[in-house]
Design a protein around this motif. Structure first.
Motif, PDB file in Angstrom:
ATOM      1  N   ASN A  33       0.822  -1.204   0.000  1.00  0.00           N
ATOM      2  CA  ASN A  33       0.000   0.000   0.000  1.00  0.00           C
ATOM      3  C   ASN A  33       0.861   1.262   0.000  1.00  0.00           C
ATOM      4  N   ASP A  34       1.872   1.277   0.846  1.00  0.00           N
ATOM      5  CA  ASP A  34       2.737   2.459   0.961  1.00  0.00           C
ATOM      6  C   ASP A  34       3.567   2.696  -0.295  1.00  0.00           C
TER       7      ASP A  34
ATOM      8  N   THR B 214      12.928  -4.663  -0.017  1.00  0.00           N
ATOM      9  CA  THR B 214      13.215  -3.396   0.662  1.00  0.00           C
ATOM     10  C   THR B 214      11.982  -2.812   1.331  1.00  0.00           C
ATOM     11  N   ILE B 215      10.839  -2.840   0.643  1.00  0.00           N
ATOM     12  CA  ILE B 215       9.642  -2.216   1.231  1.00  0.00           C
ATOM     13  C   ILE B 215       9.138  -3.019   2.432  1.00  0.00           C
ATOM     14  N   VAL B 216       9.243  -4.338   2.366  1.00  0.00           N
ATOM     15  CA  VAL B 216       8.826  -5.146   3.511  1.00  0.00           C
ATOM     16  C   VAL B 216       9.796  -4.944   4.678  1.00  0.00           C
TER      17      VAL B 216
ATOM     18  N   MET C  87      -6.800  -1.313   4.506  1.00  0.00           N
ATOM     19  CA  MET C  87      -7.843  -2.120   3.875  1.00  0.00           C
ATOM     20  C   MET C  87      -8.066  -1.737   2.411  1.00  0.00           C
ATOM     21  N   ASP C  88      -7.792  -0.481   2.069  1.00  0.00           N
ATOM     22  CA  ASP C  88      -8.077  -0.018   0.710  1.00  0.00           C
ATOM     23  C   ASP C  88      -7.270  -0.754  -0.358  1.00  0.00           C
ATOM     24  N   ILE C  89      -6.103  -1.280   0.006  1.00  0.00           N
ATOM     25  CA  ILE C  89      -5.259  -1.950  -0.990  1.00  0.00           C
ATOM     26  C   ILE C  89      -5.743  -3.375  -1.246  1.00  0.00           C
ATOM     27  N   ILE C  90      -6.606  -3.903  -0.363  1.00  0.00           N
ATOM     28  CA  ILE C  90      -7.084  -5.282  -0.488  1.00  0.00           C
ATOM     29  C   ILE C  90      -8.308  -5.318  -1.403  1.00  0.00           C
ATOM     30  N   PHE C  91      -8.217  -6.118  -2.464  1.00  0.00           N
ATOM     31  CA  PHE C  91      -9.313  -6.224  -3.425  1.00  0.00           C
ATOM     32  C   PHE C  91      -9.350  -7.646  -3.962  1.00  0.00           C
TER      33      PHE C  91
END
Length: 694
Positions: free
Chosen positions: A357-358, A465-467, A500-504
């Motif tokens: 998401n970020d 890297t992001i994780v 939650m917005d990134i979950i689809f």
């Protein structure tokens, strides 16, 4: 074929060979370097180099090369002979520790994005001991990193190794906080490789395939993939022989080629390996693509790795299956039988969801190419909008966590097939979503956006890297907690609630999703010129510098390289289209119209109505005039591109003006193709290319 166990890794200087050939102390020292990153002394390197040389020479090898992965997207190598003159005028075969550890290839002609001037030629290759040396075509290949004289990374391997170190450090630290004695965390990848095989003779007659790797013109065949009869269908004899040859070559190189099958589009296929450490998986995928292309010639094929070689049917992706595990073999993304009660799993799941998401812009940017722009968003390829698919059970668990309610797990359903002789088996807790860019698939995430020819180094550098960055944020919030379990529960709840917005889990192809995603604030970076600059945004520079993966200079150079590559690809495609239209297609139309007119004249002379010939000739005359007009527009637009200043402006211009003119020209040419007699059309059609019978 020899027994698999006998030939597997027979051309690899792996742990088994090293243990056999190296003195015990040397082997132990090398293992500390490989497993713990400890400094390798020149003394140890010399012993390893000599053993490596002896092993290779015994197999008929005469040369060695530092095998590296510059920013071209393919591999590079400069071959040196083991031969050294002796004092008596003879020769000896030598290979020193210094030659093993460091090479000095000319770096001036590789893409550098401004990191190097042409006259600044010196570059260095440095041995990567974590990826085993191997023999390819009688040459000892030593996997290496590639950097400039000033130490800037000029390759794809160096940042990947840095990112692997970053996620190991971040994940280990938080696991230790949770009471684990983990010493190291390993990022693992299994990249599924899709590709097309077409007849080489047909390929040689298509300028667009030769110069651009994809068909720039081409009307659909009467049949495409609508019957789904190619997918998992019986493999043609000639293709099966090619696949068998590929398997044997890959197995000799220690590559775990496991699955092979026909893909959805006609003439499309897939090879999938077993999971490996990300660094080795990346090296092995580069080798796999090289061997696929080289072996195709032997079998009378051309292997196409372009992301979208044919319009109207599936493009080719490289599904990047990513997971992380501890040095004890524990998969940190394995939910277990009761994921709702597995706090460690939920913590790492939350970190991954938040990371996506970020940094959705980074994930999109790392797969942004001219070819992939044609693939994304249709025919089973995910859309450009980045989202996460978790499936029904995990999503329900997350919703219950966010609401603070108790999750009541659903009993495992049995699949009732309705035939007594067939066994009942448990139904998976979630279906698959082929339209999701970033999908959880049981114990791993599948990043489906990378195109077929892309090196997986870039996407995995970003994912690692992001994780790692989110795990560091988690550590800072948990390290001073009075009650670690309560703090972790609260953190997991807060993280899922905010992301939650990134979950689809729905249909990524629907027009409704575009609007929903916009309302959720998700990015829709539809083209490479839009996406690539995000690599060097202020936020992302800070991210990579925090973890020592990229410097700001290295990131800006990659933006320059990727946009420059985009411009060059579109320019080559435009020039190829112009050449094909002028020299082949329009003359072919003229010849056919001439034949129609001649037939019409002869018919009228004997009193026969020539309505068909006249009508078709008029229609083709109108279409060819329209095509010529669009050809002139493309030529003019392409010429105007050279007056554009910055590479960003140029890439945008190529996308908005040149590519759109190419699409207009193709539309008319493809309509013409459906009307011109087969013997007049200058190129093999989609039907001939995709539906060869042998």
């Amino acid at each position: 074929m020899a027994n698999i166990s006998e030939i597997f890794a027979s051309d690899v200087f792996n742990l088994h060979v090293m243990k056999e050939r190296l003195p015990r102390e040397t082997f132990k020292a090398l293992m500390k370097t490989i497993n713990n990153g400890e400094h390798l002394t020149s003394e140890v390197a010399s012993v390893v180099a000599n053993a490596m040389k002896d092993w290779a020479v015994e197999r008929g090898v005469t040369h060695y090369t530092h095998w590296f992965q510059p920013m071209t997207g393919i591999t590079a190598e400069k071959h040196d002979c083991f031969l050294t003159p002796d004092v008596n005028g003879g020769i000896i075969m030598e290979f020193s520790g210094k030659e093993l550890m460091k090479g000095e290839p000319d770096a001036s002609s590789f893409p550098s994005g401004g990191l190097r001037a042409t006259f600044e030629a010196r570059g260095y290759t440095a041995w990567d001991p974590t990826s085993y040396a191997f023999i390819k075509e009688n040459t000892l290949c030593i996997p290496t990193a590639f950097c400039s004289y000033n130490g800037d990374a000029l390759d794809k391997k160096t940042p990947l190794l840095r990112s692997m170190s970053a996620i190991s450090k971040s994940a280990t630290r938080i696991l230790n906080l949770l009471g684990s004695d983990t010493q190291r965390v390993i990022a693992n990848v299994g990249p599924e490789q899709e590709y097309f095989l077409i007849d080489r003779e047909m390929y040689s007659k298509r300028k667009d395939l030769i110069f651009a790797g994809r068909t720039l013109y081409g009307a659909p065949a009467p049949k495409g993939q609508e019957l789904d009869d190619h997918y998992f269908g019986t493999i043609k004899t000639r293709v099966a022989a090619y696949m068998k040859d590929i398997d044997e070559q890959l197995w000799k190189l220690g590559i775990y080629a496991k699955t092979k099958h026909n893909e959805a589009a006609p003439a499309q296929h897939e090879l999938a390996p077993v999971f490996e450490t990300t660094n080795i998986a990346t090296d092995h995928n580069q080798l796999t693509m090289e061997i696929m292309k080289r072996t195709a010639r032997k079998h009378g094929f051309k292997c196409l790795l372009h992301e979208k070689p044919f319009a109207g049917v599936n493009g080719s992706g490289k599904h990047n299956n990513w997971s992380i595990s501890t040095d004890k073999g524990v998969n940190l993304l394995n939910p277990g039988k009761t994921p709702a009660e597995n706090a460690q799993f939920l913590l790492f799941l939350a970190a991954t969801v938040k990371a996506v998401n970020d940094y959705q812009d980074l994930l999109r940017a790392t797969v942004a190419t001219a070819g992939n722009d044609h693939r994304l968003g249709g025919n089973e390829a995910p859309p450009a909008i980045i989202s996460v698919f978790l499936g029904d059970e995990l999503t329900d668990i997350i919703k219950s966590i966010v609401k603070g309610t108790h999750y009541k797990g659903k009993p495992m359903d049995k699949m009732e097939i309705g035939v007594d002789v067939l066994p009942n088996f448990p139904r998976d807790t979630t279906d698959r979503n082929r339209t999701s860019p970033f999908a959880f698939t049981g114990n791993k995430f599948e990043f489906r956006s990378p195109g077929a020819k892309l090196s997986v180094a870039g996407p995995n550098t970003v994912i690692n890297t992001i994780v790692a960055d989110v795990l560091d944020q988690f550590y800072d919030k948990l390290k001073d907690a009075d009650d670690l379990q309560d703090a972790m529960d609260a953190l997991i709840k807060k993280t899922f609630s905010e992301n939650m917005d990134i979950i689809f889990n729905g249909d990524g192809y629907s027009s409704e999703w575009v609007e929903i995603a916009k309302e959720r604030g998700l990015l829709n970076l539809s083209s490479a010129p839009e996406a690539v600059p995000h690599l060097a945004s202020e936020k992302n520079i800070a991210l990579f510098e925090r973890h020592g993966v990229y410097s700001a200079t290295e990131l800006h150079s990659r933006v320059e390289i990727l946009l420059d590559e985009y411009c060059k690809i579109i320019n080559i495609e435009a020039l190829t289209m112009i050449d094909m239209a002028k020299k082949d297609i329009l003359p072919a139309v003229s010849s056919y119209v001439k034949e129609l007119c001649h037939t019409a004249k002869l018919s009228s002379e004997i009193g026969v109505e020539a309505g068909f010939e006249k009508e078709l000739a008029n229609r083709l005359n109108t279409l060819s005039a329209d095509m010529y007009k669009k050809l002139n527009i493309l030529e003019e637009n392409n010429k105007n591109a050279h007056s554009t200043k910055s590479v960003q402006e140029l890439a945008t211009y190529y996308h908005d003006s040149v590519l759109s003119a190419m699409n207009d020209l193709r539309a008319t040419a493809d309509e013409i193709e459906t009307l011109v007699g087969e013997k007049y059309w200058p190129y093999p059609t989609y039907g001939a290319l995709l539906f060869y019978t042998v």
